[in-house]
Design an enzyme around this catalytic site. Structure first.
Site, PDB file in Angstrom:
ATOM      1  N   HIS A 160       0.710  -1.173  -0.110  1.00 24.93           N
ATOM      2  CA  HIS A 160       0.187  -0.028   0.130  1.00 24.93           C
ATOM      3  C   HIS A 160       0.877   1.328   0.072  1.00 24.93           C
ATOM      4  O   HIS A 160       0.542   2.076   0.870  1.00 24.93           O
ATOM      5  CB  HIS A 160      -0.662  -0.009   1.085  1.00 24.93           C
ATOM      6  CG  HIS A 160      -2.085  -1.111   1.126  1.00 24.93           C
ATOM      7  ND1 HIS A 160      -2.996  -0.892   0.232  1.00 24.93           N
ATOM      8  CD2 HIS A 160      -2.043  -2.028   1.954  1.00 24.93           C
ATOM      9  CE1 HIS A 160      -3.870  -2.089   0.288  1.00 24.93           C
ATOM     10  NE2 HIS A 160      -3.330  -2.682   1.346  1.00 24.93           N
ATOM     11  N   GLU A 219      -6.802 -11.989   6.939  1.00 25.66           N
ATOM     12  CA  GLU A 219      -7.360 -10.615   6.723  1.00 25.66           C
ATOM     13  C   GLU A 219      -8.506 -10.633   5.765  1.00 25.66           C
ATOM     14  O   GLU A 219      -8.894  -9.568   5.134  1.00 25.66           O
ATOM     15  CB  GLU A 219      -6.355  -9.394   6.260  1.00 25.66           C
ATOM     16  CG  GLU A 219      -5.681  -9.712   5.052  1.00 25.66           C
ATOM     17  CD  GLU A 219      -4.685  -8.518   4.686  1.00 25.66           C
ATOM     18  OE1 GLU A 219      -4.704  -7.482   5.384  1.00 25.66           O
ATOM     19  OE2 GLU A 219      -3.817  -8.850   3.727  1.00 25.66           O
ATOM     20  N   ASP A 244      -8.456  -4.928   6.513  1.00 23.31           N
ATOM     21  CA  ASP A 244      -9.005  -5.831   5.360  1.00 23.31           C
ATOM     22  C   ASP A 244     -10.267  -6.504   5.646  1.00 23.31           C
ATOM     23  O   ASP A 244     -11.164  -6.915   5.303  1.00 23.31           O
ATOM     24  CB  ASP A 244      -7.971  -6.332   4.723  1.00 23.31           C
ATOM     25  CG  ASP A 244      -7.315  -5.551   3.390  1.00 23.31           C
ATOM     26  OD1 ASP A 244      -8.014  -4.806   2.790  1.00 23.31           O
ATOM     27  OD2 ASP A 244      -6.185  -5.498   3.401  1.00 23.31           O
TER      28      ASP A 244
HETATM   29  C1  3PY Z   1      -4.797  -4.444   7.452  1.00 24.37           C
HETATM   30  O1  3PY Z   1      -5.318  -3.956   8.613  1.00 24.37           O
HETATM   31  O2  3PY Z   1      -5.797  -4.672   6.512  1.00 24.37           O
HETATM   32  C2  3PY Z   1      -3.530  -4.471   7.414  1.00 24.37           C
HETATM   33  O3  3PY Z   1      -3.080  -5.085   6.327  1.00 24.37           O
HETATM   34  C3  3PY Z   1      -2.734  -3.927   8.415  1.00 24.37           C
HETATM   35  O4  3PY Z   1      -1.239  -4.221   8.038  1.00 24.37           O
HETATM   36 MG    MG Z   2      -4.383  -5.555   4.713  1.00 30.38          MG
END
Ligand code: 3PY
Ligand code: MG
Length: 256
Positions: free
Chosen positions: A45, A147, A173
């Protein structure tokens, strides 16, 4: 030789890191001196290139271990990140046992995996090639991100894959996959996180998580999470800058 990051991770040491997204050797140098246990270089990101990541690695003059989050479960990203000298790889969006298996295999040389053999910074540009390739499979940390709600569902199978050094929860996520984007405190999100934690703990796999602030990660640390990333360089600068302006206004400065 110093203990490897992976050894400390496997032992369950509390390891505090932070996310780097700015292409600046100065940030690598400052963070390395600040006392973080590890740095999280984010290729997923951010606008960072592999070359930027290498410059940051070169700037961590005190040898702070750097983990690189690759943009996806992809052999090209993983081999480049390893060959520039990452101490470990963070793989986002692992959703199935097959994904987890592929993640481990891409991080390891044969016979345990199918990492391709290069001669780059990690191998001392050839100077310590033999030593590096013999030890790499034991020294490189493989960290998968859980995630997504599908990953939570498949967690029982994912955790059986050999070679995973840590399960790193991505709360943002995860919340998005449950249609509750950014609502980390929501009971459903916290329940999903708790399920992942329970399964990882039963398998003796250290848990990691990201939080935007110290307050956000405090409950996780108190609850046994050991691989912790706090904040992002851009947010830190933004908050510090806004805080400075606020403070100067308070003492009657003439700004704004
Ligand atoms: C998220 O919270 O999606 C992440 O990838 C944090 O690093
Ligand atoms: Mg993430």
């Amino acid at each position: 030789m110093n203990e490897t990051f992976k050894k400390r991770l496997n032992r369950g040491d509390l390891l505090i890191g932070t996310i780097i997204t700015i292409a600046s050797p100065e940030i690598g140098e400052i963070y390395s001196g600040a006392g973080f246990d590890w740095l999280f270089i984010d290729l997923e990101h951010s606008a960072l290139s592999v070359k930027d990541a290498q410059v940051i690695l070169q700037s961590t003059s005190l040898g702070t271990p750097c983990l690189i989050r690759v943009p996806s479960l992809d052999d090209i990203w993983i081999k480049k990140a390893l060959d520039i000298g990452a101490s470990g790889i963070i793989i986002p969006q692992v959703k199935t046992a097959e994904d987890a298996q592929k993640a481990v295999q891409l991080c390891k040389y044969p016979p345990e995996g199918f990492r391709s053999v290069g001669i780059g910074r990690a191998q001392g540009y050839g100077e310590n090639f033999q030593e590096y390739v013999i030890n790499a499979n034991d020294n490189i940390a493989v960290i998968i991100q859980i995630e997504h709600k599908d990953a939570v569902k498949n967690m029982g199978d994912i955790i059986k894959v050999a070679g995973i050094d840590s399960v790193f929860i991505g709360p943002y996520d995860l919340s998005a996959s449950m249609n509750k984007i950014g609502r980390i405190a929501d009971a459903d999100i916290q329940n999903a996180i708790a399920q992942v934690k329970e399964i990882a703990e039963r398998a003796n796999i250290p848990l990691g998580i990201f939080g935007a602030t110290v307050d956000a990660v405090r409950p996780y640390i108190m609850n046994g999470y050991t691989l912790v990333a706090i904040g992002i360089d851009t947010m830190l600068i933004s908050n510090a800058a806004k805080g400075m302006i606020e403070k100067i206004k308070h003492i009657g400065g003439n700004i704004g």
